[in-house]
Design an enzyme around this catalytic site. Structure first.
Site, mmCIF file in Angstrom:
data_model
loop_
_atom_site.group_PDB
_atom_site.id
_atom_site.type_symbol
_atom_site.label_atom_id
_atom_site.label_comp_id
_atom_site.label_asym_id
_atom_site.label_seq_id
_atom_site.Cartn_x
_atom_site.Cartn_y
_atom_site.Cartn_z
ATOM 1 N N HIS A 223 23.985 9.304 0.414
ATOM 2 C CA HIS A 223 22.940 8.709 1.254
ATOM 3 C C HIS A 223 22.437 9.721 2.278
ATOM 4 O O HIS A 223 23.235 10.390 2.925
ATOM 5 C CB HIS A 223 23.537 7.485 1.968
ATOM 6 C CG HIS A 223 22.520 6.611 2.625
ATOM 7 N ND1 HIS A 223 21.766 7.029 3.691
ATOM 8 C CD2 HIS A 223 22.147 5.333 2.371
ATOM 9 C CE1 HIS A 223 20.959 6.035 4.059
ATOM 10 N NE2 HIS A 223 21.172 5.006 3.276
ATOM 11 N N ARG B 266 16.505 7.918 -1.897
ATOM 12 C CA ARG B 266 17.640 8.567 -1.258
ATOM 13 C C ARG B 266 18.023 9.902 -1.873
ATOM 14 O O ARG B 266 18.342 10.859 -1.166
ATOM 15 C CB ARG B 266 18.845 7.630 -1.340
ATOM 16 C CG ARG B 266 18.624 6.423 -0.497
ATOM 17 C CD ARG B 266 19.697 5.393 -0.689
ATOM 18 N NE ARG B 266 19.429 4.308 0.244
ATOM 19 C CZ ARG B 266 20.141 3.210 0.327
ATOM 20 N NH1 ARG B 266 21.175 3.031 -0.469
ATOM 21 N NH2 ARG B 266 19.834 2.272 1.201
#
Ligand SMILES: Cc1cc2nc3c(=O)[nH]c(=O)nc-3n(C[C@H](O)[C@H](O)[C@H](O)COP(=O)(O)OP(=O)(O)OC[C@H]3O[C@@H](n4cnc5c(N)ncnc54)[C@H](O)[C@@H]3O)c2cc1C
Ligand code: FES
Lengths: 244, 639
Positions: free
Chosen positions: B267, B331
């Site tokens: 992430h 992401r």
């Protein structure tokens, strides 16, 4: 920095338990409190001693696993933090830090700093919900909710069930915990239908589980890591009077 | 072993689920009462499934390792949950969400599953609202929405930065209601250590009571794993520290195939590693990229405080490289871009391993209060961890292990390759392909639990109504219990010198270095060798303090690390096998001229499902070909 820890050690439920003192050197101010305990445990393991048992999981203040009594205060000296968010920077070189589990009849000690908080689950099981089966819900926007009420409900709903309020209270009352759930659901139109029954059942259950009474000292609010407000208790009381 | 059968129903995409529901076998209410179901895990997926199945009339036994199911890792999810309500009138639809997820996953997910996930999304919001989830609202009293990475519509429902908490508690409460009704029984502080298979069907589990250390047997007509993801294999991650891969790995060893284990999401916006003692990384929700702008100084090694760096000296590299999506690229793209800038020497902070996420412009344009209303809890969290006030200085962020798209292989009914064993939520592989879009996990977990599994499990259990209650007094239970005890005894008896955590850290380092945001053949081969060596060292030198028959966190950790070592090997083998780049799986050998992932649809448009073949033999690869009938795989572009 170098610190001295006085930690509650208790082998199991039956054991009487006692404080054990540990010297811990080279503690970094960058550690969180639990990372300091990890560091202590790594040292104890190296020295063939039993590591200190404590609960934690998210380590970011949301799961509610971790609360400890530190220097006579739940979650230590910092305001609005859980134990896992407490930074070692609040301590100084040479400090002695006392670490204990929650002390409350409703939360018996399991081992060292680990306590049994099943009583909170029992409270929610008793009626801390809206009784709607999966599939029975109407279209979400068919239930408009005043923004003000939704925001208040959220503020009450952020309770993490850590037990700080009970640990902070001289009567070991669960009023803040229960009132947060009562408030969240009572503030929403969806929750109004069962509001009376819910508050009656939960108040009764609290007594049954061995929690003490609320005498309005407010230490729960002062120590709550999530800043749950006393106004929730006032709201619970109002709901309670309305229920009879 | 038979060919993988995904059991995708016939018919047009948008009708498959409806048709399937109309054709699955049903169990009548009287018979449901005679059937037992075990659910392991009670996060957003497990709690919603257990509550719903109990409402339907089945008998539920629910297992979690925390002291309460309210503490499942789902509680930590922050930014939101998607649905296709189209309340914003911005042309959203099931198809558009489906398309966004298929594209976001870089065309490595199954069309039919993804479409179904989109299709049930609206009912989830209805359900949560009815249960009392205080989602954000407009002044009108109607629900508010925001946008999330990788999409151009606003379809995310949220409760500040605590959406997961509110949804998880709602599911927990629904389950609590069933516990009170006597339809569900909660077994907290239990680690599931093995699955019991009898005559080819999942019939039970072996657990360890984490307080007494007792090894227990539990049986049922079907077993559901809702045990979450294994991003903690990297040691430092945004997950709760006890999240693990052991339940899924136990299933794998009993015959459930593991799909795409190397598909791990890193992430982009986590608080960076601050010191060597750190035990976890704190996520800053992706929702922040709606208003925060990501930048690094234009000049290499510029050490001036952020606020002294003038506008023209800043490189808003996401806006520069991806003008169409800007700060809202998916992401995997955002993470690689941050790594690339830092590797080139533009990173900020003491280590140079972070980039800025800046709210200055948003605060100037919208006012501090507006920003506070949207992200207050996240800003407070950031300040608590770093001591820096993000209203005044930009946040510093860096990518961190966060989510596993890979997991147990399941068919359209969410059943693994072991009949009667289901996997739901993050534990399965099904909906996110090679990269997950924000706010789509809570959606998938809740969809699986509330609306999909309760239908599909009936199709299996309809044939079990004549099966009496399963006895735990069978050779299969004996054997599973014996194997579990042997493993634990073996761990205790090594009596070496190094703690389980020290091995976990080293394993994490190997994976992060060679099998993280960028991978290549040479690095992965090195990783395999180093993991083998570490495993050998672990079993020779691990030191597990304490006793077997007591609360013993060290033993719990040791058992998990033992599984992580094996799982890590499988992850690396999967990454080695996939000689293409797709989504989060970025093999440096396979990239476009602009440095974007280059897929090889001809050879790798498949789900890699691995079969366990024994301790000392290589796992066997099975391929589920992905057929794209409704979308045409294209090179993903967010420019
Ligand atoms: C910081 C963070 C923020 C996130 N934010 C978002 C977001 O905004 N939106 C979104 O959609 N997604 C988000 N995600 C992803 C999402 O939270 C997870 O993918 C999702 O919650 C997984 O839910 P689950 O029910 O599958 O498993 P979990 O919630 O992880 O639950 C696992 C359960 O399994 C149990 N368990 C595991 N192993 C065993 C075992 N061996 N024995 C017994 N019990 C076991 C645990 O006790 C637990 O109850 C976020 C993730 C992180 C890390
Ligand atoms: S470990 Fe989750 S709140 Fe502290």
């Amino acid at each position: 920095m170098n610190i001295t820890l006085k930690i509650w050690r208790q082998k199991n439920k039956e054991d009487k338990g006692k404080f054990v003192t540990y010297k811990l050197n080279n503690v970094s101010t960058e550690m969180t409190f639990l990372e300091m305990l990890d560091y202590l445990n790594e040292k104890l393991i190296k020295e063939d001693q039993d590591p200190v048992a404590f609960d934690s999981d998210c380590r970011e203040g949301i799961c509610g696993s971790c609360g400890l009594y530190i220097n006579g205060r739940p979650n230590g000296p910092q305001k609005s933090v859980t134990t896992c968010q407490l930074s070692m920077s609040v301590f100084k070189d040479g400090d002695t830090i006392t670490v204990e589990p929650w002390r409350s009849k409703a939360f018996p000690v399991i081992k060292d700093l680990v306590v049994d908080r099943t009583a909170f689950d029992k409270l929610i099981e008793a009626g801390g919900y809206i009784s709607v089966n999966t599939g029975a819900a109407p279209e979400a926007n068919s239930i408009p909710v005043k923004k003000h009420n939704a925001d208040r409900a959220f503020e009450a709903g952020v309770c993490i069930g850590c037990g700080t309020c009970v640990a902070a209270c001289k009567n070991a009352s669960a009023m803040l915990f229960v009132s947060a759930k009562i408030s969240q659901l009572a503030l929403l139109p969806q929750g109004r239908v069962e509001a009376k029954e819910r508050v009656r059942i939960l108040v009764e259950k609290m007594d049954e589980l061995g929690f003490g009474n609320c005498s309005n000292t407010g230490s729960c609010e002062a120590e709550c890591p999530k800043d749950i407000k006393l106004v929730n208790i006032a709201r619970l009381n109002r709901e309670y009077y309305k229920a009879y | 072993m038979a060919k993988l059968d995904s059991k995708i129903p016939d018919g047009p995409l948008a009708e498959k689920w409806t048709r399937h529901q109309a054709s699955v076998k049903l169990v009548n209410p009287a018979n449901k009462k005679k059937l037992d179901i075990i659910v392991v895990g009670a996060g957003a997926a497990g709690a919603s499934a257990a509550a719903t199945l109990a409402e339907l009339g089945y008998n539920l036994k629910v297992f979690v390792f925390q002291d309460s199911s309210r503490r499942a890792h789902s509680i930590a999810s922050q930014g939101g949950i998607n649905a296709t309500k189209n309340y914003k009138n911005d042309a959203d639809s099931d198809y558009r969400l489906f398309y966004d997820m298929i594209k976001g996953g870089d065309f490595r997910a199954r069309e039919a599953n993804v479409y179904r996930a989109a299709e049930v999304s609206n009912k989830i919001i209805d359900q949560y609202v009815a249960q009392g989830v205080p989602f954000a609202r407009e002044y009108s009293g109607y629900l508010a929405n925001r946008s999330f990475g990788g999409v151009q519509v606003s379809r995310t429902f949220y409760a500040q930065g605590q959406t997961g908490q509110q949804c998880t508690l709602a599911a927990y409460q629904a389950l609590s209601r069933q516990i009170k009704a006597g339809k569900a029984k909660m077994f907290a502080r239990r680690d599931m250590l093995d699955i019991v298979v009898i005559d080819g069907k999942a019939r039970g589990i072996i657990t360890r009571d984490l307080i007494t250390g007792e090894i227990e047997r539990h049986s049922a007509h079907a077993v559901v794993l809702a045990t979450g993801g294994f991003g903690t294999v990297y040691y430092l991650s945004t997950l709760a520290v006890n999240s693990n891969g052991s339940a899924a790995f136990a299933a794998y060893k009993k015959g459930a195939f593991m799909a795409n284990p190397s598909m791990a999401q890193i992430h982009p916006t986590s608080i960076p590693v601050l010191n060597e003692y750190q035990s976890k990384l704190t996520l800053m929700s992706e929702s922040l990229r709606n208003d925060g702008r990501v930048w690094v100084p234009k000049q290499k090694g510029d050490k001036r405080p952020a606020n002294e760096i003038k506008e023209e000296e800043r490189d808003y590299y996401l806006e520069r490289k991806y003008p169409a999506f800007g700060n809202l690229v998916p992401r995997d793209v955002a993470s690689r871009a941050a790594k690339e800038r830092c590797d080139e020497g533009y990173g900020v902070g003491e280590t140079g391993l972070s980039v800025y996420l800046d709210f200055r412009d948003a605060i100037n344009n919208q006012g501090k209060n507006a920003i506070k209303a949207k992200y207050g809890t996240l800003f407070d969290l950031y300040k608590k961890v770093t001591g820096i006030n993000p209203y005044e200085e930009p946040m510093r962020i860096y990518p961190a292990s966060h989510y596993t798209m890979g997991g147990l292989w399941v068919d359209y009914n969410l059943m693994t390759t072991i009949p009667g064993l289901y996997a739901i939520g993050e534990a399965n592989f099904s909906d996110h392909g090679a990269n997950r879009l924000g706010a789509s996990s809570l959606m998938q977990c809740s969809g699986d639990g509330y609306f999909i599994l309760p239908v599909t499990i009936g199709d299996y259990l309809a044939d079990e109504i004549k099966t009496p209650r399963i006895s735990t007094d069978t050779p299969e239970f004996d054997e599973a219990e014996k194997a579990v005890k042997e493993k634990l005894n073996k761990l205790m008896s090594v009596k070496g010198t190094q703690s389980p955590t020290s091995f976990h850290k080293r394993l994490g380092h190997i994976l992060w270095t060679y099998s993280g945001m960028k991978r290549n053949e040479e690095g992965l081969t090195t990783a395999l060798k180093e993991i083998n060596e570490l495993k050998e060292e672990f079993w020779r030198d691990v030191k597990v303090a304490g006793e077997l028959n007591e609360l013993n966190h060290e033993l719990e950790k040791a058992a998990r690390v033992a599984d992580f070592l094996d799982l890590a090997k499988l992850i690396v083998m999967d990454a080695l096998n996939r000689k293409e780049s797709c989504g989060a799986h970025f093999r440096e050998e396979y990239q476009t001229a602009e440095g974007e992932p280059k897929r090889d649809d001809e050879n790798y448009s498949y789900v890699a499902a691995w079969e366990y073949t024994g301790e000392d033999s290589e796992p066997k690869l099975h391929k589920e070909e992905l057929k794209f009938e409704y979308v045409t795989p294209v090179q993903r572009s967010y420019k």
